[in-house]
Design an enzyme around this catalytic site. Structure first.
Site, PDB file in Angstrom:
ATOM      1  N   LYS A  14       0.935  -1.247  -0.054  1.00 14.29           N
ATOM      2  CA  LYS A  14      -0.129   0.069   0.006  1.00 14.29           C
ATOM      3  C   LYS A  14       0.938   1.375   0.041  1.00 14.29           C
ATOM      4  CE  LYS A  14      -2.149  -1.301   3.801  1.00 14.29           C
ATOM      5  NZ  LYS A  14      -1.505  -2.741   4.110  1.00 14.29           N
ATOM      6  N   ARG A  89      -9.317   0.599   8.536  1.00 14.55           N
ATOM      7  CA  ARG A  89      -8.886  -0.822   8.887  1.00 14.55           C
ATOM      8  C   ARG A  89      -9.816  -1.639   9.975  1.00 14.55           C
ATOM      9  NH1 ARG A  89      -2.906   0.228   8.428  1.00 14.55           N
ATOM     10  NH2 ARG A  89      -1.859  -1.719   8.319  1.00 14.55           N
ATOM     11  N   ARG A 128      12.003  -6.314   4.938  1.00 10.30           N
ATOM     12  CA  ARG A 128      11.997  -4.856   5.398  1.00 10.30           C
ATOM     13  C   ARG A 128      12.649  -4.666   6.753  1.00 10.30           C
ATOM     14  NH1 ARG A 128       6.578  -1.332   5.056  1.00 10.30           N
ATOM     15  NH2 ARG A 128       6.096  -3.020   6.731  1.00 10.30           N
ATOM     16  N   ARG A 134      11.973  -1.372  12.231  1.00  8.61           N
ATOM     17  CA  ARG A 134      10.487  -1.504  12.421  1.00  8.61           C
ATOM     18  C   ARG A 134      10.613  -2.667  13.422  1.00  8.61           C
ATOM     19  NH1 ARG A 134       5.853   0.007   8.049  1.00  8.61           N
ATOM     20  NH2 ARG A 134       4.780  -1.445   9.573  1.00  8.61           N
ATOM     21  N   ARG A 146      -0.173  -9.444  13.221  1.00  7.30           N
ATOM     22  CA  ARG A 146      -0.920  -8.199  12.219  1.00  7.30           C
ATOM     23  C   ARG A 146      -1.990  -8.974  11.332  1.00  7.30           C
ATOM     24  NH1 ARG A 146       4.611  -5.606  10.791  1.00  7.30           N
ATOM     25  NH2 ARG A 146       3.182  -4.298   9.169  1.00  7.30           N
TER      26      ARG A 146
END
Ligand code: B4P
Length: 190
Positions: A14, A89, A128, A134, A146
């Site tokens: 996204k 969400r 990532r 993160r 998640r």
């Protein structure tokens, strides 16, 4: 205004696609994840609250997220439109967004959903996590949480937008450019 919701599970691309689309269509890109991370970095009260949820891969509570989103939109009311990335969400967020836009004489033109298999998403996120810093990208159990949040609270939004004939699924596997082209075929018709 042209208002697009970019949708999909964690790591589906996204944020990656929104960066390209905002320039192509001259839209304001609002990523709730980015706004939270900015607040975390600056150690604001909102950031401290959000961090406690995000670090474990949980959704931040609706009341906080909805108010924050509205404030971001209000800052940009002269825009050609918005790309909402990572918002809504939950069903409650979607209903609030509809009511908020309707008060302004605006609406969501369409939801574009990136479809990617979960195993590939785990691979992308861990990858990532090697460079992003993160914490929610570095631990498989947090990543799985998640996905669980997505399945239990977010996936239902497909039906929500489909009922308004605003849901458009896109194959999210391929090069970034190929996926942008697929999304543009949809946005050009909205
Ligand atoms: P977000 O910041 O929204 O992030 P995301 O779902 O992890 O990622 P996205 O789908 O944008 O993937 P990206 O392009 O980066 O959410 C983080 C957290 O914030 C949530 O867990 C939650 O706690 C909180 N939050 C945010 N919004 C909320 C809300 N509305 N309500 C409550 N809580 C909220 O891509 C991922 C990786 O894939 C990148 O490394 C990228 O380079 C790579 N990639 C992208 N496209 C690719 C392709 N085509 N091929 C290969 N790799 C690709």
């Amino acid at each position: 205004m042209k208002n697009i919701v970019l949708f999909g599970p964690p790591g589906s691309g996204k944020g990656t696609q929104a960066e390209v689309l905002k320039d192509k269509y001259n839209l304001v890109h609002i990523s709730t994840g980015d706004v939270f991370r900015y607040n975390i970095k600056n150690e604001t009260p909102l950031g401290k609250l959000a961090k406690s949820y995000m670090d474990d891969g949980n959704l931040v509570p609706d009341e906080v997220t909805i108010d924050m989103l509205k404030a971001e939109v209000e800052k940009n009311m002269d825009a050609n439109g918005f790309i909402f990335d990572g918002f809504p969400r939950t069903e409650s967020q979607a209903e609030s967004l509809d009511a908020f836009l309707s008060d302004k004489g605006e609406t969501i033109n369409g939801m574009v959903a990136l479809e990617v298999a979960e195993d590939l998403l785990v691979e992308r996120l861990l990858n990532r996590g090697l460079t992003s810093g993160r914490t929610d990208d570095q631990d498989v159990s947090k990543i799985r949480n998640r996905f669980n949040e997505y399945q239990t609270k977010t996936a239902v939004l497909q039906d929500y937008y489909d009922a308004q004939n605003k849901y458009f699924g896109v194959d999210g596997v391929g090069s970034i450019e190929e996926i942008t082209d697929r999304i543009c075929l949809i946005i050009d018709k909205l």
